[in-house]
Design a protein around this motif. Structure first.
Motif, PDB file in Angstrom:
ATOM      1  N   GLN A   5       0.813  -1.229   0.000  1.00 44.17           N
ATOM      2  CA  GLN A   5       0.000   0.000   0.000  1.00 44.17           C
ATOM      3  C   GLN A   5       0.843   1.274   0.000  1.00 44.17           C
ATOM      4  OE1 GLN A   5      -0.927   2.472   2.536  1.00 44.17           O
ATOM      5  NE2 GLN A   5      -2.188   3.432   0.949  1.00 44.17           N
ATOM      6  N   PRO A   6       1.804   1.445   0.932  1.00 39.74           N
ATOM      7  CA  PRO A   6       2.618   2.668   0.870  1.00 39.74           C
ATOM      8  C   PRO A   6       3.494   2.724  -0.379  1.00 39.74           C
ATOM      9  CG  PRO A   6       3.422   1.181   2.579  1.00 39.74           C
ATOM     10  CD  PRO A   6       2.120   0.639   2.126  1.00 39.74           C
ATOM     11  N   LEU A   7       3.940   1.562  -0.865  1.00 36.97           N
ATOM     12  CA  LEU A   7       4.757   1.534  -2.078  1.00 36.97           C
ATOM     13  C   LEU A   7       3.947   2.020  -3.280  1.00 36.97           C
ATOM     14  CD1 LEU A   7       7.515   0.659  -3.275  1.00 36.97           C
ATOM     15  CD2 LEU A   7       6.494  -1.587  -3.691  1.00 36.97           C
ATOM     16  N   MET A   8       2.713   1.528  -3.406  1.00 38.67           N
ATOM     17  CA  MET A   8       1.863   1.936  -4.517  1.00 38.67           C
ATOM     18  C   MET A   8       1.483   3.412  -4.404  1.00 38.67           C
ATOM     19  SD  MET A   8       0.607   0.980  -7.361  1.00 38.67           S
ATOM     20  CE  MET A   8       0.731  -0.808  -7.335  1.00 38.67           C
ATOM     21  N   THR A   9       1.251   3.882  -3.191  1.00 37.07           N
ATOM     22  CA  THR A   9       0.931   5.302  -2.990  1.00 37.07           C
ATOM     23  C   THR A   9       2.074   6.181  -3.471  1.00 37.07           C
ATOM     24  OG1 THR A   9      -0.510   4.796  -1.116  1.00 37.07           O
ATOM     25  CG2 THR A   9       0.310   7.054  -1.274  1.00 37.07           C
ATOM     26  N   ARG A  10       3.320   5.793  -3.144  1.00 36.33           N
ATOM     27  CA  ARG A  10       4.485   6.564  -3.584  1.00 36.33           C
ATOM     28  C   ARG A  10       4.631   6.502  -5.101  1.00 36.33           C
ATOM     29  NH1 ARG A  10       7.228   3.808   0.437  1.00 36.33           N
ATOM     30  NH2 ARG A  10       8.744   2.940  -1.041  1.00 36.33           N
ATOM     31  N   ALA A  11       4.371   5.337  -5.674  1.00 36.03           N
ATOM     32  CA  ALA A  11       4.501   5.175  -7.124  1.00 36.03           C
ATOM     33  C   ALA A  11       3.496   6.043  -7.871  1.00 36.03           C
ATOM     34  CB  ALA A  11       4.314   3.702  -7.494  1.00 36.03           C
ATOM     35  N   ILE A  12       2.251   6.033  -7.426  1.00 35.61           N
ATOM     36  CA  ILE A  12       1.209   6.839  -8.079  1.00 35.61           C
ATOM     37  C   ILE A  12       1.503   8.321  -7.913  1.00 35.61           C
ATOM     38  CG2 ILE A  12      -1.255   7.427  -8.081  1.00 35.61           C
ATOM     39  CD1 ILE A  12      -0.564   4.678  -9.290  1.00 35.61           C
ATOM     40  N   ALA A  13       1.998   8.713  -6.740  1.00 39.90           N
ATOM     41  CA  ALA A  13       2.355  10.122  -6.509  1.00 39.90           C
ATOM     42  C   ALA A  13       3.471  10.555  -7.457  1.00 39.90           C
ATOM     43  CB  ALA A  13       2.773  10.317  -5.049  1.00 39.90           C
ATOM     44  N   ALA A  14       4.456   9.682  -7.674  1.00 38.33           N
ATOM     45  CA  ALA A  14       5.566  10.002  -8.578  1.00 38.33           C
ATOM     46  C   ALA A  14       5.076  10.156 -10.012  1.00 38.33           C
ATOM     47  CB  ALA A  14       6.630   8.909  -8.496  1.00 38.33           C
ATOM     48  N   ALA A  15       4.203   9.253 -10.442  1.00 39.97           N
ATOM     49  CA  ALA A  15       3.667   9.333 -11.806  1.00 39.97           C
ATOM     50  C   ALA A  15       2.791  10.572 -11.978  1.00 39.97           C
ATOM     51  CB  ALA A  15       2.872   8.072 -12.132  1.00 39.97           C
ATOM     52  N   THR A  16       2.019  10.915 -10.946  1.00 38.23           N
ATOM     53  CA  THR A  16       1.165  12.111 -11.003  1.00 38.23           C
ATOM     54  C   THR A  16       2.015  13.365 -11.117  1.00 38.23           C
ATOM     55  OG1 THR A  16      -0.522  10.999  -9.656  1.00 38.23           O
ATOM     56  CG2 THR A  16      -0.659  13.399  -9.805  1.00 38.23           C
ATOM     57  N   ARG A  17       3.086  13.429 -10.332  1.00 37.58           N
ATOM     58  CA  ARG A  17       3.999  14.587 -10.407  1.00 37.58           C
ATOM     59  C   ARG A  17       4.589  14.709 -11.801  1.00 37.58           C
ATOM     60  NH1 ARG A  17       5.839  12.820  -5.431  1.00 37.58           N
ATOM     61  NH2 ARG A  17       7.643  11.808  -6.404  1.00 37.58           N
ATOM     62  N   ARG A  18       5.005  13.582 -12.363  1.00 36.50           N
ATOM     63  CA  ARG A  18       5.633  13.616 -13.686  1.00 36.50           C
ATOM     64  C   ARG A  18       4.635  14.046 -14.754  1.00 36.50           C
ATOM     65  NH1 ARG A  18       9.454  15.392 -16.435  1.00 36.50           N
ATOM     66  NH2 ARG A  18      10.175  14.121 -18.198  1.00 36.50           N
ATOM     67  N   SER A  19       3.398  13.606 -14.628  1.00 34.08           N
ATOM     68  CA  SER A  19       2.359  14.022 -15.577  1.00 34.08           C
ATOM     69  C   SER A  19       2.173  15.535 -15.546  1.00 34.08           C
ATOM     70  CB  SER A  19       1.050  13.308 -15.257  1.00 34.08           C
ATOM     71  OG  SER A  19       0.025  13.705 -16.145  1.00 34.08           O
ATOM     72  N   LYS A  20       2.183  16.102 -14.337  1.00 35.23           N
ATOM     73  CA  LYS A  20       2.051  17.563 -14.206  1.00 35.23           C
ATOM     74  C   LYS A  20       3.230  18.280 -14.840  1.00 35.23           C
ATOM     75  CE  LYS A  20      -0.781  17.432 -10.018  1.00 35.23           C
ATOM     76  NZ  LYS A  20      -0.838  17.661  -8.557  1.00 35.23           N
ATOM     77  N   GLU A  21       4.449  17.721 -14.659  1.00 41.79           N
ATOM     78  CA  GLU A  21       5.639  18.336 -15.252  1.00 41.79           C
ATOM     79  C   GLU A  21       5.571  18.315 -16.779  1.00 41.79           C
ATOM     80  OE1 GLU A  21       8.558  16.845 -11.596  1.00 41.79           O
ATOM     81  OE2 GLU A  21       8.767  15.978 -13.602  1.00 41.79           O
ATOM     82  N   LEU A  22       5.109  17.192 -17.325  1.00 42.06           N
ATOM     83  CA  LEU A  22       5.041  17.057 -18.790  1.00 42.06           C
ATOM     84  C   LEU A  22       4.006  17.993 -19.404  1.00 42.06           C
ATOM     85  CD1 LEU A  22       5.297  13.173 -19.113  1.00 42.06           C
ATOM     86  CD2 LEU A  22       7.033  14.850 -19.753  1.00 42.06           C
ATOM     87  N   ALA A  23       2.987  18.353 -18.619  1.00 41.77           N
ATOM     88  CA  ALA A  23       1.911  19.211 -19.140  1.00 41.77           C
ATOM     89  C   ALA A  23       2.320  20.681 -19.187  1.00 41.77           C
ATOM     90  CB  ALA A  23       0.671  19.050 -18.286  1.00 41.77           C
ATOM     91  N   LYS A  24       3.443  21.016 -18.589  1.00 44.77           N
ATOM     92  CA  LYS A  24       3.850  22.433 -18.544  1.00 44.77           C
ATOM     93  C   LYS A  24       4.455  22.862 -19.876  1.00 44.77           C
ATOM     94  CE  LYS A  24       4.656  22.570 -13.553  1.00 44.77           C
ATOM     95  NZ  LYS A  24       5.639  22.642 -12.483  1.00 44.77           N
TER      96      LYS A  24
END
Length: 276
Positions: free
Chosen positions: A257-276
């Motif tokens: 659970q904490p591993l998946m939470t960190r993974a999804i957070a990392a992917a979400t951050r990267r998606s935001k960076e790519l949208a800039k």
């Protein structure tokens, strides 16, 4: 004929597909299978596969000039996001003020699409199981999109699986992290399950076969069942048994659970960076 097929065949005018790679090609195959007339489809792709090129014999128009086609009723943009700025300038010639523009490009905002292509934009995020008609796509419309255009979009996207709609574009980064990137996490589970089987003493080929069949079969059971995933998990788990012993590790405080939470957070951050 189901509702989405009916909506697709009843949608008026010409549909242009820009980019007929794996995802765009899967969508096109689904549209034609659901009864969309090939004569209504235009495909724009400089590097067309033989399978797509062969559709010309059925009436699909391949790489026509904008002057021959004029503005289209619907443009589906399935090019690689990094190619969009260059490709989008050429696509603008196909877009009128009321053209529906449906994008399945990751990290490309409604504002960017409106700026480069114009039209009335729906931003969508599919995933790779779309290739076998089992994908899920999340879509968010611009305020200018009409109810009829939303119905058309829904029918186009349902050709490859399920469709969910949201009104808040900011959710699309987390959507990308969960379902857009999610198939890779499932494939990784199959890899690691096989690797752990080898570590436990199984021959590599047997471990791989067991892992692949287990992940695929469990996914199908989840697909067919109305039960929550937690209930399906509990149904496999006998108190004090082998599954319970493994789950004690996987569900520990430092487990999945904490591993998946960190993974999804990392992917979400990267998606935001790519949208800039």
């Amino acid at each position: 004929m189901n509702t989405s097929s009916s909506a697709l065949t009843n949608a008026a005018g010409t549909i242009a597909l820009a980019g007929a790679g794996k995802m765009g090609g899967a969508m096109l195959t689904g549209w034609l299978a659901q009864g969309l007339a090939p004569e209504r489809v235009v495909v724009i792709d400089p590097f067309m596969s033989p399978d797509i090129a062969a559709l010309a014999a059925k009436g699909v128009r391949l790489n026509p000039s904008a002057s021959d086609v004029g503005t289209v009723d619907t443009l589906v943009v399935a090019v690689k996001p990094q190619s969009f700025r260059e490709a989008g300038a050429a696509l603008k010639a196909f877009v009128g003020p009321s053209t529906l523009v449906v994008s399945i490009m990751a990290g490309t905002t409604i504002a960017a699409l409106e700026e480069v292509c114009g039209g009335r934009v729906v931003r969508a995020m599919p995933n790779t199981p779309a290739a076998i008609g089992r994908g899920i796509t999340v879509a968010v419309p611009a305020k200018s999109v009409t109810s009829a255009q939303r119905t058309t979009t829904d029918a186009l996207l349902k050709a490859t699986g399920l469709v969910e709609w949201v009104d808040d574009e900011s959710l699309m980064d987390a959507v990308t992290a969960v379902s857009g990137s999610g198939p890779a996490y499932v494939f990784l589970l199959a890899e690691e399950l096989a690797r752990a089987g080898v570590a436990a003493g199984l021959p590599e080929q047997l471990a791989t076969t067991l892992a692949r069949a287990t992940v695929a079969g469990s996914g199908e059971l989840l697909h067919r069942s109305d039960l929550p995933s937690a209930t399906l998990r509990q149904n496999v788990t006998s108190p004090g048994g082998t599954t319970a012993a493994a789950l004690e590790v996987l569900m520990a405080n430092d487990g999945m659970q904490p591993l998946m939470t960190r993974a999804i957070a990392a992917a979400t951050r990267r998606s935001k960076e790519l949208a800039k």
